[in-house]
Design a protein around this motif. Structure first.
Motif, short mmCIF file in Angstrom:
data_model
loop_
_atom_site.label_atom_id
_atom_site.label_comp_id
_atom_site.label_asym_id
_atom_site.label_seq_id
_atom_site.Cartn_x
_atom_site.Cartn_y
_atom_site.Cartn_z
N GLN A 61 71.78 18.38 61.78
CA GLN A 61 72.67 17.77 62.67
C GLN A 61 73.70 17.33 64.15
O GLN A 61 73.58 16.95 64.63
N ASN A 62 73.85 19.09 63.69
CA ASN A 62 74.69 18.97 65.58
C ASN A 62 73.74 19.73 66.13
O ASN A 62 74.90 20.34 67.49
N GLN A 63 73.08 20.25 66.43
CA GLN A 63 71.89 20.81 67.02
C GLN A 63 70.54 20.46 67.15
O GLN A 63 70.14 19.98 66.30
N ASN A 64 70.31 20.74 67.75
CA ASN A 64 68.41 20.08 68.48
C ASN A 64 67.22 21.21 67.94
O ASN A 64 68.32 21.98 67.28
N ILE A 65 66.38 20.78 68.05
CA ILE A 65 65.51 20.91 67.40
C ILE A 65 65.04 22.63 67.83
O ILE A 65 64.65 23.91 67.40
N ALA A 66 65.62 22.90 69.10
CA ALA A 66 65.30 24.27 70.26
C ALA A 66 66.50 25.45 69.57
O ALA A 66 66.13 26.44 69.42
N ASP A 67 67.36 24.76 69.46
CA ASP A 67 68.15 25.82 68.83
C ASP A 67 68.39 25.66 67.07
O ASP A 67 69.68 26.83 66.80
N SER A 68 67.59 25.16 66.61
CA SER A 68 68.47 25.83 65.33
C SER A 68 66.92 25.87 64.46
O SER A 68 65.81 26.31 64.38
N ASN A 69 67.29 27.18 63.15
CA ASN A 69 66.42 28.06 62.76
C ASN A 69 65.19 27.34 60.81
O ASN A 69 65.63 27.56 60.30
N ALA A 70 66.12 26.01 60.67
CA ALA A 70 65.94 25.41 60.17
C ALA A 70 64.88 25.19 59.80
O ALA A 70 64.01 25.47 61.04
N PRO A 71 64.42 25.61 58.51
CA PRO A 71 62.31 25.10 57.84
C PRO A 71 61.91 23.83 58.72
O PRO A 71 61.19 23.86 59.31
N ILE A 72 63.32 22.66 58.23
CA ILE A 72 62.53 21.62 59.08
C ILE A 72 62.51 21.63 60.29
O ILE A 72 61.69 20.97 61.37
N SER A 73 63.28 22.03 61.51
CA SER A 73 63.70 22.61 62.71
C SER A 73 62.07 22.97 63.56
O SER A 73 60.91 22.71 64.31
N GLN A 74 61.73 24.17 62.66
CA GLN A 74 60.27 24.51 62.63
C GLN A 74 59.04 23.68 62.15
O GLN A 74 57.73 23.99 63.29
N ASP A 75 58.68 22.41 61.89
CA ASP A 75 57.86 21.70 60.78
C ASP A 75 57.83 21.21 62.49
O ASP A 75 56.97 20.30 63.03
N LEU A 76 58.85 20.57 62.87
CA LEU A 76 58.94 19.54 64.21
C LEU A 76 58.92 20.53 65.40
O LEU A 76 58.36 19.44 65.52
N ARG A 77 59.64 21.23 65.38
CA ARG A 77 58.74 21.99 67.38
C ARG A 77 57.22 22.26 66.59
O ARG A 77 56.24 22.00 67.73
N ARG A 78 56.77 22.36 65.23
CA ARG A 78 55.20 22.79 65.17
C ARG A 78 54.66 21.10 66.03
O ARG A 78 53.37 20.76 66.75
#
Length: 145
Positions: free
Chosen positions: A41-58
């Motif tokens: 919620q307070n991180q962008n997907i570039a800085d987040s290690n959450a699995p959902i952020s990894q999926d979004l980056r992919r």
């Protein structure tokens, strides 16, 4: 101290994608800064290690390589995750209320203050002559006491 520095380095997001052009890579970095992690919620997907952020980056990488425009990518992400996924939501629909609320609340506060001040100022003018004399007598007694 050295262990803390090493652990922070180990927690950093490390992903390597082979882009077909430097322009796509620049767009990838700009869009990954623009999109918010739905879990963190307070991180962008570039800085987040959450699995959902990894999926979004992919997904972001795949869509860029497939030739999607920035607007198409943002529309896809908003359609899937809601307007919350954007750090700077568009000024339309429900978010328009959020953009306008501070100004509206300020105007309402100013209007209330003006009404209160006018009623207080006019309160002394609404006294009859007898009431004014009585008030003057009361004030005089108080000052003498």
């Amino acid at each position: 101290m050295a262990l803390l520095l090493c652990s922070a380095w180990a927690a950093a997001v490390i992903e390597t994608y082979e882009f077909s052009s430097p322009a796509l890579e620049a767009r990838y970095h700009a869009l990954s800064q623009e999109l918010r992690c739905p879990k963190c919620q307070n991180q962008n997907i570039a800085d987040s290690n959450a699995p959902i952020s990894q999926d979004l980056r992919r997904q972001l990488y795949q869509q860029l390589e497939a030739g999607a425009s920035d607007e198409e990518i943002l529309e896809y992400m908003v359609a899937r995750y809601g307007e919350f996924v954007r750090y700077r939501p568009q000024m339309a629909g429900p978010t328009l209320i959020l953009w306008a609320a501070p100004v509206l609340l300020l105007l309402v506060g100013v209007a209330i203050a003006v009404v209160v001040l006018r009623t207080r100022r006019g309160a002394g003018e609404q006294l009859s002559e007898a009431e004014r004399k009585q008030l003057a007598e009361l004030l005089e007694r108080e000052s003498d006491a």
